[in-house]
Design an enzyme around this catalytic site. Structure first.
Site, mmCIF file in Angstrom:
data_model
loop_
_atom_site.group_PDB
_atom_site.id
_atom_site.type_symbol
_atom_site.label_atom_id
_atom_site.label_comp_id
_atom_site.label_asym_id
_atom_site.label_seq_id
_atom_site.Cartn_x
_atom_site.Cartn_y
_atom_site.Cartn_z
ATOM 1 C CG ASP A 1 -2.162 0.907 0.991
ATOM 2 O OD1 ASP A 1 -2.175 1.665 -0.004
ATOM 3 O OD2 ASP A 1 -3.087 0.875 1.824
HETATM 4 C C1 BGC Z 1 -5.056 3.327 0.607
HETATM 5 C C2 BGC Z 1 -5.360 2.336 -0.486
HETATM 6 C C3 BGC Z 1 -5.309 2.985 -1.832
HETATM 7 C C4 BGC Z 1 -3.956 3.638 -2.003
HETATM 8 C C5 BGC Z 1 -3.752 4.264 -3.364
HETATM 9 C C6 BGC Z 1 -3.816 4.141 0.318
HETATM 10 O O1 BGC Z 1 -3.686 5.192 1.206
HETATM 11 O O2 BGC Z 1 -4.914 2.646 1.830
HETATM 12 O O3 BGC Z 1 -6.623 1.762 -0.254
HETATM 13 O O4 BGC Z 1 -5.573 2.045 -2.831
HETATM 14 O O5 BGC Z 1 -3.806 4.621 -1.009
HETATM 15 O O6 BGC Z 1 -4.457 5.411 -3.553
#
Ligand code: BGC
Length: 765
Positions: A289
């Site tokens: 993530d």
């Molecule tokens: C979130 C994810 C998301 C990613 C990309 C992160 O902060 O936890 O769910 O897909 O950002 O935007």
């Protein structure tokens, strides 16, 4: 040789053939393997590491792509993909840099958080789950894929399948609630919707199930906080939706930010490799993530080099944003902290994803400039979003059948969200055009066709603290701050109600009160909105509360005082029209809660599939000394899992079972007759639960094992049959064997998890 022996030999030979044919890779797979092997033999170590890098795009105009910082990296082969850029023109221009200027011309993969629709925005996932309609859910993902791919995107960071039993956690809005079985069914429907039957088709996209794992169970409901749970709970209660997505062939998995067993998920080899790949057979790629690798420094796992090596060794293939892989993997290899094979495996998996998407055949497969004009935000897609929103609404209370309203009723429309477009789509709508969303005021005027019958007043601010209002009005989703004193704003609303037949109070949370990093320590309706409701109730007119929320709220006071409550979550771009469809009865509500609503915040976590304990409180009681309960509140939720009313009523017959005992290999049929006993046609979600009465480990008091959403005309009766076999009775035992244990089982059927009919049978050896 007699016939029996012959047939045994033939069967054995056939089995060998089947086993052999299963072990043989499919021709397409052989082609892919050869292609990637050939390509990788030409790649330098730096280029391989470059494929593992997923930076954020930053902003650049199309003409300057190759001179931008990212552009330079693409030319050097240091970027595997980018995310959250939309428009075919931009994506094409970036892809051109990779194809025309980088040494090996490897196409980039373009991702985005396409979470609940693209420009035609569907209800937030928690709302969507309340439809209990798998075809509708699959269709929402299909439309999202159609629209997003028309805009150049081929990879979505969805579905989010984290089970959550904690409405303080803001991201409960992004998942499908508290139930592992329902969560699994929804995960499969979403993956099918996004990926379709052919990933190479230009209108399907690769899904990414997230956040693996257990992200929905942070201590105290505070986002990113520590998670600690037993392996039994993981396997039985939290893992099933991730596994279901893998079973459905999801192409990628995103690691979660939290720790699991004291090791951040991103570096947890047991989780990423042993469970995901070895036990579940996942063969796609794994992405960290957003800066999840770097954040392990703050977790206390070491410096950037150390944590990056840990992530790679655990099984992470792609590094989102943080560039730890890009900056340190080469040095780690030189120091023998990681191996060439580990880098090669990760690179191969990223390249395989691109291959499966057809990007090596045509890097511009998703860059057809003409598509967006006819495929995005179309009337048909918006209509489907509106229909889907109506199915997600949950009618919580309807005293004296206040709802549905007559179309010629004089309406006082009040409340902080009654005339707000910006908040309709809810959280996580990267591509949505909030300005164009349909507010409740617009929707009512559209559906009753009589704007003259509405008097409007704001009624109150969304919260009383302007600083909190700023925190929840983020990403362009302002709620509109009214500087006048609260008493003045409220009296204006009371005045607006003077000549009305009915008051519609549109209250609740702002779109960004839930979602990422939006945890709340108190989940009651803000006091200022309660004051408004009290003033409105004092007028003596019927009050309908339309509730916008991204999480279950503690609605004890509202349930006791407000005659009608329709929970509409955040319905998406067409929300206001859908609300009006249901308020006026053009659509009869049929949504059922997929997460328990507590009476107060202190009851959290409260969920229907809990264990019995050694000192259970007898049903129907409040307090009993030395029993498992509270002094100050009963154990009951305000609305149980599976609950939701209709404009009609349904009755259930007793259960009949096809037999009373079951052997492995056999099935039991569980039968009920459901009758529409009210005054309109309607839909009912018939739910099947079981309870394993005795086990080698303790078992939940109820577990959902099946459901059917049926249409029933007024007065109509339908027979619903569920089939239960040994598979439905299996669970992960103490040693994590997936097994069914002989003994007594109860089976329950009803319209929610509390009000059920009951029967029982025995599983024999
Ligand atoms: C979130 C994810 C998301 C990613 C990309 C992160 O902060 O936890 O769910 O897909 O950002 O935007």
């Amino acid at each position: 040789m007699n016939m029996k022996k012959l047939s045994i030999i033939i069967t054995a030979m056939m089995a060998v053939c089947i086993m052999q044919s299963k072990a043989q890779p499919m021709p397409e797979e052989i082609k892919m393997n050869q292609f990637i092997k050939g390509l990788m033999s030409k790649m330098t170590l730096e280029e391989k590491i470059g494929q593992l890098n997923l930076p954020s795009a930053g902003d650049f105009t199309t003409g300057q792509t190759s001179s931008s910082d990212i552009g330079k990296k693409i030319v050097e082969g240091k970027v595997g993909g980018l995310f959250n850029i939309s428009s075919v023109a931009k994506i094409r221009s970036i892809q051109q840099v990779a194809i025309e200027k980088s040494r090996l011309k490897i196409p980039l993969i373009f991702g985005m958080d396409v979470i609940h629709g693209y420009k035609s925005v569907f209800p937030i996932p928690l709302g969507l789950s309340c439809s209990w309609d798998m075809a509708l859910i699959e269709q929402s993902a299909r439309i999202a894929a159609q629209e997003a791919t028309a805009d150049g995107i081929c990879w979505t960071f969805s579905p989010m399948v984290d089970i959550s039993r904690d409405p303080r956690w803001g991201r409960i809005a992004e998942g499908s609630g508290e139930d592992p079985y329902l969560g699994g069914e929804i995960a499969k429907a979403m993956v099918r919707g996004y990926q379709g039957k052919d990933l190479k088709a230009s209108n399907t996209m690769m899904a990414c199930v997230k956040h693996y794992a257990l992200y929905g169970a942070p201590d105290a409901g505070r986002d990113y906080n520590t998670v600690d749970m037993s392996h039994q709970r993981m396997y039985n209660e939290y893992f099933p939706p991730y596994k279901a997505a893998v079973d459905a062939g999801v192409g990628s998995v995103m690691a979660s930010f939290n720790e699991v067993d004291g090791i951040p998920a991103t570096a947890n080899k047991w989780l990423m490799t042993n469970v995901l790949r070895d036990q579940w057979g996942f063969n796609g790629f794994l992405v960290a993530d957003y800066t999840g690798i770097n954040e392990m420094i703050d977790h206390g796992m070491g410096d950037l080099k150390t944590v990056s090596a840990l992530a790679l060794k655990a099984g992470i293939d792609m590094d989102m944003v943080g560039e730890g892989f890009l900056l340190t993997l080469k040095a780690s290899l030189e120091e023998d902290k990681i191996t060439t094979t580990q880098i090669d495996d990760a690179c191969r998996r990223v390249l395989e994803a691109k291959y499966k998407l057809g990007l090596f055949d045509d890097p511009y497969r998703y860059c057809d400039e003409k598509r967006a004009a006819t495929e995005v935000y179309t009337d048909a897609n918006r209509l489907q979003a509106r229909k889907t929103a109506t199915e997600s609404f949950v009618l919580l209370k309807n005293e004296n059948n206040i709802l549905p309203l007559k179309k010629n009723a004089k309406i006082a429309l009040v409340g902080p969200l009654s005339d707000n477009r910006l908040n309709m789509c809810g959280t996580w709508t990267v591509a949505g055009d909030f300005e164009k969303a349909i507010s409740v005021k617009d929707g009512i005027a559209m559906v009753n066709g009589k704007p003259g019958l509405i008097t409007w007043a704001k009624g109150s601010n969304i919260v009383s603290d302007s600083l909190l209002e700023a925190r929840i009005g983020m990403f362009g989703k302002a709620t509109g701050w009214d500087k006048r004193p609260t008493s003045v704003i409220i009296s204006e609303a009371v005045k607006a109600s003077e000549n009305a037949d009915v008051i519609i109070a549109v209250v609740g949370e702002a779109a960004e009160s839930s979602g990422e990093s939006s945890s709340m320590s108190n989940i009651e309706l803000p006091e200022i909105q309660r004051e408004l409701l009290k003033a409105l109730l004092k007028t003596g007119k019927p009050v309908v509360m339309v509730l916008f929320t991204g999480r279950p709220l503690a609605l004890k006071w509202e349930q006791e005082n407000v005659p009608a409550i329709l929970n509409v979550w955040f319905g998406g771009s067409e929300a206001g029209a859908a609300v009006a469809d249901v308020l006026f009865g053009d659509v009869v509500p049929s949504g059922k809660l997929t997460t328990t609503f507590p009476q107060n915040t202190g009851q959290i976590p409260i969920y229907y599939n809990h264990k019995n304990t050694g000192r259970p409180l007898p049903e129907g009681q409040w307090f009993s000394k030395f029993r498992s309960n509270y002094l100050d509140v009963s154990n009951d939720p305000i609305y149980p899992f599976g609950y939701g009313l209709s404009y009609t009523t349904f009755s259930y017959s007793d259960i009949t079972l096809s037999k009373n005992s079951l052997k492995p290999g056999e099935k039991i049929e569980v039968n009920v007759k459901v009758t529409n006993t009210g005054k309109s046609d309607g839909k009912e979600v018939v739910q099947l639960y079981i309870r394993d009465m005795v086990g080698t480990t303790t078992r939940p008091v109820k577990e959902l094992k099946g459901f059917r959403k049926i249409d029933l005309k007024m007065g109509e009766t339908k027979e619903v049959t569920f089939t239960v076999g040994v598979d439905e009775l299996k669970f992960y035992d103490y040693n994590l064997n997936f097994t069914a244990e002989p003994g007594e089982f109860k089976v329950f059927v009803g319209g929610n998890s509390r009000d059920v009919k009951e029967a029982s049978f025995v599983l024999t050896e």
